[in-house]
Design an enzyme around this catalytic site. Structure first.
Site, PDB file in Angstrom:
ATOM      1  N   LYS B  61      15.930  46.902  75.455  1.00  0.00           N
ATOM      2  CA  LYS B  61      15.337  45.451  74.907  1.00  0.00           C
ATOM      3  C   LYS B  61      13.168  45.932  75.747  1.00  0.00           C
ATOM      4  O   LYS B  61      12.011  45.367  75.096  1.00  0.00           O
ATOM      5  CB  LYS B  61      14.995  44.089  75.461  1.00  0.00           C
ATOM      6  CG  LYS B  61      16.401  43.628  75.342  1.00  0.00           C
ATOM      7  CD  LYS B  61      15.901  42.885  74.156  1.00  0.00           C
ATOM      8  CE  LYS B  61      17.286  41.931  73.259  1.00  0.00           C
ATOM      9  NZ  LYS B  61      17.360  41.669  71.325  1.00  0.00           N
ATOM     10  N   SER B  86      16.524  33.150  77.759  1.00  0.00           N
ATOM     11  CA  SER B  86      16.997  33.647  79.082  1.00  0.00           C
ATOM     12  C   SER B  86      17.634  34.333  79.489  1.00  0.00           C
ATOM     13  O   SER B  86      18.655  34.815  80.387  1.00  0.00           O
ATOM     14  CB  SER B  86      18.107  32.109  79.349  1.00  0.00           C
ATOM     15  OG  SER B  86      19.286  32.061  78.006  1.00  0.00           O
ATOM     16  N   GLU B 212      29.926  44.625  66.305  1.00  0.00           N
ATOM     17  CA  GLU B 212      29.716  42.909  66.653  1.00  0.00           C
ATOM     18  C   GLU B 212      30.507  42.895  67.719  1.00  0.00           C
ATOM     19  O   GLU B 212      32.154  43.102  67.731  1.00  0.00           O
ATOM     20  CB  GLU B 212      29.196  42.164  66.150  1.00  0.00           C
ATOM     21  CG  GLU B 212      28.240  42.648  65.390  1.00  0.00           C
ATOM     22  CD  GLU B 212      28.128  41.066  63.701  1.00  0.00           C
ATOM     23  OE1 GLU B 212      27.303  40.068  63.649  1.00  0.00           O
ATOM     24  OE2 GLU B 212      28.511  41.515  63.043  1.00  0.00           O
ATOM     25  N   GLY B 216      31.391  36.554  66.526  1.00  0.00           N
ATOM     26  CA  GLY B 216      30.402  36.544  66.307  1.00  0.00           C
ATOM     27  C   GLY B 216      29.957  37.839  65.033  1.00  0.00           C
ATOM     28  O   GLY B 216      28.777  38.328  64.349  1.00  0.00           O
ATOM     29  N   ASP B 218      28.788  37.612  62.201  1.00  0.00           N
ATOM     30  CA  ASP B 218      27.883  37.383  60.709  1.00  0.00           C
ATOM     31  C   ASP B 218      27.025  38.797  60.076  1.00  0.00           C
ATOM     32  O   ASP B 218      27.308  38.542  59.012  1.00  0.00           O
ATOM     33  CB  ASP B 218      26.977  36.731  61.645  1.00  0.00           C
ATOM     34  CG  ASP B 218      26.271  37.262  62.290  1.00  0.00           C
ATOM     35  OD1 ASP B 218      26.853  36.954  63.813  1.00  0.00           O
ATOM     36  OD2 ASP B 218      25.093  37.453  62.561  1.00  0.00           O
ATOM     37  N   SER B 312      23.936  49.957  75.283  1.00  0.00           N
ATOM     38  CA  SER B 312      22.689  48.756  75.202  1.00  0.00           C
ATOM     39  C   SER B 312      22.212  48.139  76.815  1.00  0.00           C
ATOM     40  O   SER B 312      20.501  47.756  76.421  1.00  0.00           O
ATOM     41  CB  SER B 312      22.371  48.067  74.259  1.00  0.00           C
ATOM     42  OG  SER B 312      23.394  47.257  74.358  1.00  0.00           O
TER      43      SER B 312
END
Lengths: 334, 334
Positions: B61, B86, B212, B216, B218, B312
């Protein structure tokens, strides 16, 4: 007449380490060197972590074991070798045997963790179990070795083993030749002696420091008195540093080329180990965190210095350690 | 007329990733690529792990956040930025702000772990707390941003963020250009979209696969239907992949350049995560293990292939996870 001739020739010289490095090329990993900004900030030093936890079998031990096997005579190779250990040395000899095409027998206590027995068997070793309540493993091992013509590969007090272990520090100093200090875990002194010979050759100004668990500080007492001291069954979490005393070969090297010896309490050691897991994202075993713990706890001044630390191994039982030491594991922050 | 013009221009092109890499040089870590013989044996593939768990703040990130901050206009820089998170994005924006000299406000739920609040504060960010039971964080954040002239840095659906995240795959493919497949965790799709653009440019034959958590999925359903699907509050341990849907910018990139999407059950994910800790000696968080878990569980054929996996992030609560899942943590072996 040089100083070397006055005090006698040591068991291992830098040429032995260079030769070991040539044998290990392409077989052992050249392990990475990690940095940590957080660790640097906490200690005020620039720290270079040599990650032997990423070595094959998860510890530096593979270096010495493989080097020793490649130096066997043909008849010794054909007959096979034996090691008595339930720790990293056993795994290292087992894998080295597979790589070098030498049959390996490992003598293990019957209560050794199943996962360790399975790992050694997975490398093709034959396991001989004994009951530690009734049997002395050294007697059993030498008896087995004599009957079957096996060569015993000792865990540290062996020229080729010491030379092999020295290749880790050699690699680190090849990449970072300006270290002011090098912190090395110490049990029987194989890694420490090999590191000290490598540093003396490659970075004579670098102070090599051995670090032991406080409960097993025989090395520190030996170093300070000049006479080998022993400790019986030290009660420490650092299971890789429970050897009862320094070796006949490692002790003179340590006396000659090591700057000082430090001893770390288990609580400080565990706190540093959990910190390394959480913050550096790398798994070290308790013994592997000895050097980092000494620095983290201010046991030696290193502010502004370039410091090498050998993270000697990573075979930690993560779930077991977090369960045994929940308070330390939950908040490893300093 | 090329295929590109038929389907329209994507939000991020490879030149954006190259530019991001230049901005990140010397600020973000060029993270190491690890191998594991055991993982290779278990999967039959040659696997290259890109270790973003060693990135600053412990996750990829930081790449996107820092790239976004360097692209602000002078007035935006002067006014400061805001992020609502968070998780790793908050830490990443906080640190990027310190590095880029931009004031950062982080909107966090009042029940966020104290250690996360302390970390963001340690980087100099201002924390605004809210009660998640009574307050919508998006409404609060945009209200705060409007009142104080702050620029909101979104976690994934932003050109500069996507371009920054793409630099991880770019580095991996620069070192290992012959990958047949690249497995990438997917939440909102920032890392996946950036990786897909990088791979399309550097290794067009490399199949990029998004992974995924099953709860989740999606993204998988969106990919298969061609229409963005959503999921509300997915019950998964992979807290970095709980975004309710792919982004407006990330979705078209994923549709164009991703080969397939996979979804992994939490139990398999945790088992792989603990295995990586124990065997590879490197700490990944649950989300970080998604790609490895897909391969370990045979969800896609990779025998004989060269496979890249992006680990990651590494911000795992080690003690908490081992306590919550003792059976999986004790015997992560396959």
């Amino acid at each position: 007449m040089t100083d070397e001739t006055v005090v006698g020739r040591l068991a291992v010289e830098f040429a032995d380490i260079e030769a070991a490095a040539r044998r290990l090329a392409g077989v052992a990993h050249r392990t990475p060197v990690l940095r940590s900004r957080s660790f640097d900030q906490l200690t005020g030093a620039q720290v270079y972590f040599k990650c032997e936890n990423f070595q094959r079998v998860g510890a530096f031990k593979f270096r010495g074991a493989y080097n020793a096997l490649t130096l066997l005579q043909p008849a010794q190779r054909a007959a096979g070798v034996l090691a008595y250990s339930s720790g990293n040395h056993a795994q290292a000899v087992a894998l080295a045997g597979r790589e070098a095409g030498v049959a390996v027998t490992i003598v293990m206590p019957m209560d050794a963790p199943a996962v360790k027995r399975a790992a050694a068997q997975g490398y093709g070793a034959t396991i001989v179990e004994y009951d530690p309540a009734t049997t002395d493993r050294v007697v059993l091992s030498h008896d087995l070795a004599a009957r079957h013509g096996l060569t015993v590969i000792p865990p540290f007090d062996h020229r080729a083993v010491i030379a092999g272990q020295g290749t880790a520090a050699m690699e680190l100093l090849q990449e970072q030749s300006d270290l002011d200090m090098l912190l090395v875990p110490c049990g029987g002194g194989g890694l420490l002696a090999g590191s000290a010979v490598a540093a003396h050759a490659l970075a004579p100004a670098c102070k090599v420091v051995g670090v032991e668990p406080a409960a097993g500080d025989d090395g520190k007492r030996s170093f300070e008195s000049g006479v080998r001291q022993s400790v019986q069954h030290p009660d420490t979490i650092a299971d890789g540093a429970r050897a009862p005393m320094l070796g006949e070969l490692t002790f003179p090297i340590i006396m000659r080329h090591v700057h000082t010896m430090l001893a770390v309490e288990d609580t400080a050691l565990l706190r540093t180990m959990f910190w390394i897991w959480e913050r550096m994202k790398t798994v070290v075993e308790p013994t592997g965190a000895l050097g980092a713990a000494a620095l983290m706890n201010g046991m030696i001044g290193a502010r502004g210095m370039r410091v090498g630390i050998i993270l000697s191994g990573g075979n930690a039982e993560i779930a077991g350690l977090t369960r045994r030491f929940p308070a330390l594991a939950e908040s490893p922050g300093v």
